[in-house]
Design a protein around this motif. Structure first.
Motif, mmCIF file in Angstrom:
data_model
loop_
_atom_site.group_PDB
_atom_site.id
_atom_site.type_symbol
_atom_site.label_atom_id
_atom_site.label_comp_id
_atom_site.label_asym_id
_atom_site.label_seq_id
_atom_site.Cartn_x
_atom_site.Cartn_y
_atom_site.Cartn_z
ATOM 1 N N TYR A 1 -8.594 9.237 8.514
ATOM 2 C CA TYR A 1 -10.016 9.230 8.145
ATOM 3 C C TYR A 1 -10.662 10.508 8.656
ATOM 4 C CZ TYR A 1 -14.990 8.053 8.606
ATOM 5 O OH TYR A 1 -16.368 8.063 8.550
ATOM 6 N N SER B 1 -1.465 -1.076 -3.169
ATOM 7 C CA SER B 1 -1.966 -0.743 -1.834
ATOM 8 C C SER B 1 -0.878 -0.001 -1.072
ATOM 9 C CB SER B 1 -2.365 -2.016 -1.085
ATOM 10 O OG SER B 1 -3.503 -2.606 -1.657
ATOM 11 N N SER C 1 -7.229 -3.355 -0.599
ATOM 12 C CA SER C 1 -7.791 -2.005 -0.534
ATOM 13 C C SER C 1 -9.284 -2.071 -0.825
ATOM 14 C CB SER C 1 -7.114 -1.079 -1.552
ATOM 15 O OG SER C 1 -5.739 -0.898 -1.267
ATOM 16 N N ASN C 2 -10.004 -1.048 -0.433
ATOM 17 C CA ASN C 2 -11.454 -0.991 -0.592
ATOM 18 C C ASN C 2 -11.875 0.324 -1.246
ATOM 19 O OD1 ASN C 2 -11.553 -3.502 0.689
ATOM 20 N ND2 ASN C 2 -11.985 -2.633 2.705
ATOM 21 N N PRO C 3 -13.149 0.505 -1.565
ATOM 22 C CA PRO C 3 -13.593 1.736 -2.240
ATOM 23 C C PRO C 3 -13.624 2.950 -1.301
ATOM 24 C CG PRO C 3 -15.139 -0.094 -2.613
ATOM 25 C CD PRO C 3 -14.233 -0.502 -1.515
ATOM 26 N N HIS C 4 -12.991 4.017 -1.732
ATOM 27 C CA HIS C 4 -12.979 5.266 -0.974
ATOM 28 C C HIS C 4 -14.376 5.876 -0.902
ATOM 29 C CE1 HIS C 4 -11.856 9.490 -0.033
ATOM 30 N NE2 HIS C 4 -10.803 8.939 0.555
ATOM 31 N N ARG D 1 -6.225 4.991 2.726
ATOM 32 C CA ARG D 1 -5.790 3.731 2.138
ATOM 33 C C ARG D 1 -6.729 3.208 1.059
ATOM 34 N NH1 ARG D 1 -4.362 0.105 1.389
ATOM 35 N NH2 ARG D 1 -4.194 -1.625 2.832
ATOM 36 N N ASN D 2 -7.950 3.721 0.978
ATOM 37 C CA ASN D 2 -8.913 3.216 0.002
ATOM 38 C C ASN D 2 -8.790 3.941 -1.335
ATOM 39 O OD1 ASN D 2 -9.922 1.182 1.579
ATOM 40 N ND2 ASN D 2 -11.696 2.343 2.327
ATOM 41 N N ASN E 1 -10.060 -5.841 1.445
ATOM 42 C CA ASN E 1 -9.354 -5.832 2.717
ATOM 43 C C ASN E 1 -10.365 -6.037 3.843
ATOM 44 O OD1 ASN E 1 -7.838 -5.099 5.073
ATOM 45 N ND2 ASN E 1 -6.491 -3.857 3.813
ATOM 46 N N MET F 1 -11.429 -0.111 7.332
ATOM 47 C CA MET F 1 -11.568 0.150 5.900
ATOM 48 C C MET F 1 -12.898 -0.365 5.349
ATOM 49 S SD MET F 1 -7.627 -0.698 4.863
ATOM 50 C CE MET F 1 -7.844 -0.402 3.101
ATOM 51 N N HIS G 1 -19.034 -3.775 0.074
ATOM 52 C CA HIS G 1 -17.817 -3.394 -0.634
ATOM 53 C C HIS G 1 -17.605 -4.262 -1.872
ATOM 54 C CE1 HIS G 1 -15.730 -0.410 2.025
ATOM 55 N NE2 HIS G 1 -16.624 -0.880 2.892
#
Length: 353
Positions: free
Chosen positions: A172, A203, A226-229, A236-237, A256, A261, A280
């Protein structure tokens, strides 16, 4: 109470690790424990009706880097694993899953009818997933055996490289475009999953790997946890472009619960409000539509918000979503129906419409 079908958990890893220390997996899951996130009593308390339960081979060399003063961190990828010991561990975890079924503690589900029947009988509906395919050989012979044992979902890679492809690091801020995608053997794995009817989970794979699967696969594109980048730029997003492709394929993303995240600062801090989770979900619903969003908790594999705590606290998220304006039909989709739709499609039980 909304029944929840969860797209990703690591309960088999926790049970396996505790058995290695002298515990009994069947007793721990069935009678309950203070350890981890999921057991039968806590699942029932939180409305967790079942989910995709991962066979995951741990990396002994993984040490998460502490964040710098600005919050940034970059943990190098774990070293690739040897196949023989990976296969041993995978077989031991599959054995735990089979023993839990034999004891009546859960049902191993291979079809949607199995899931429906398990839920009707108030039995935990477990679907075997493989997170990283280090236990699978290049000729894919082991894939047939695991399929016969109940494997119905897999992620070609975890956050390390193997003979099938390349994983993203825990870092990150960082783009998911961190390296190559599928190998030639990985492409054959995707084709064989399409043939057998095994869901492919995106993922942990690099962005190039994501696009390789998108090009090859006839399934809806799925990222189980997974989640929004755009909200939290961890590797990982998923980028908006990836989310657009998932929507186009009628796939889904499972939220997630890992706080790293969810939090805008990427910190590992359990004091993370439920409003971050709702934020999210809102973003994913905006990008994917209500049919493209689900739950992929990562229970027993991550630090989750303290207001969730364990599987017993799942309904706290449902209440927060209700308060944010989600109605009963929408919650049913988010909690289980969207997973059921993509599983039917991947398992050749129906199309994805």
């Amino acid at each position: 109470m909304q029944a929840v079908f969860d797209g990703h958990n690591d309960v088999l890893l926790r049970l396996w690790q505790n058995e290695k220390k002298g515990g009994d997996a069947v007793t721990e899951f069935t009678e309950g424990t203070h350890k981890g996130h999921i057991d039968l009593p806590r699942a029932k308390a939180g409305g967790l009706a079942g989910g995709l339960c991962a066979i995951y081979i741990p990396s002994g060399d993984l040490v998460l880097k502490a964040p710098a003063a600005d919050g940034s961190y970059a943990t190098p990828l774990s070293e690739p694993l040897e196949r023989a010991p990976s296969l041993d561990i995978a077989m031991e975890m599959a054995s735990i899953a089979l023993r839990l079924e034999r004891a009546g503690s859960w049902r191993l589900c291979r079809t949607m009818a199995d899931i429906d029947n398990a839920m009707a009988d108030e039995k935990f509906a477990a679907v075997l997933h493989m997170e990283g395919c280090e236990a699978i050989d290049a000729d894919l012979a082991a894939l047939e055996v695991f399929y016969a044992a109940g494997l119905r979902s897999l992620g070609p890679v975890w956050s390390r490289n193997n003979i099938f492809g390349h994983g993203v690091p825990f870092a990150y801020p960082m783009s998911p475009d961190t390296g190559p995608g599928l190998t030639d053997i990985g492409r054959e794995l995707v084709k064989e999953c399409n043939r057998l009817g095994i869901l492919i989970d995106l993922s942990h794979i690099t962005e190039k790997g994501f696009w390789d699967v998108a090009e090859l696969s006839d399934q809806p594109l799925v990222a189980s946890h997974s989640n929004p980048h755009a909200l939290v730029p961890v590797a990982r997003n998923l980028t908006d472009k990836q989310l657009d492709a998932i929507r186009e394929s009628k796939g889904l993303v499972g939220l997630n619960f890992a706080v790293t995240m969810l939090r805008a600062d990427g910190r590992e801090n359990a004091n993370t409000p439920l409003s971050d989770m709702v934020r999210h979900i809102d973003y994913l619903v905006d990008k994917l539509g209500i049919d493209g969003v689900a739950i992929g908790s990562d229970f027993d594999g991550a630090l989750v918000p303290q207001d969730i705590g364990t599987a017993a606290g799942l309904q706290n998220l449902i209440v927060a979503l209700q308060e944010a304006g989600y109605g009963g039909a929408e919650l049913a989709k988010l909690c289980r129906e969207n997973w059921f739709r993509v599983l039917r499609s991947a398992w050749h039980e129906t199309d994805s419409d």
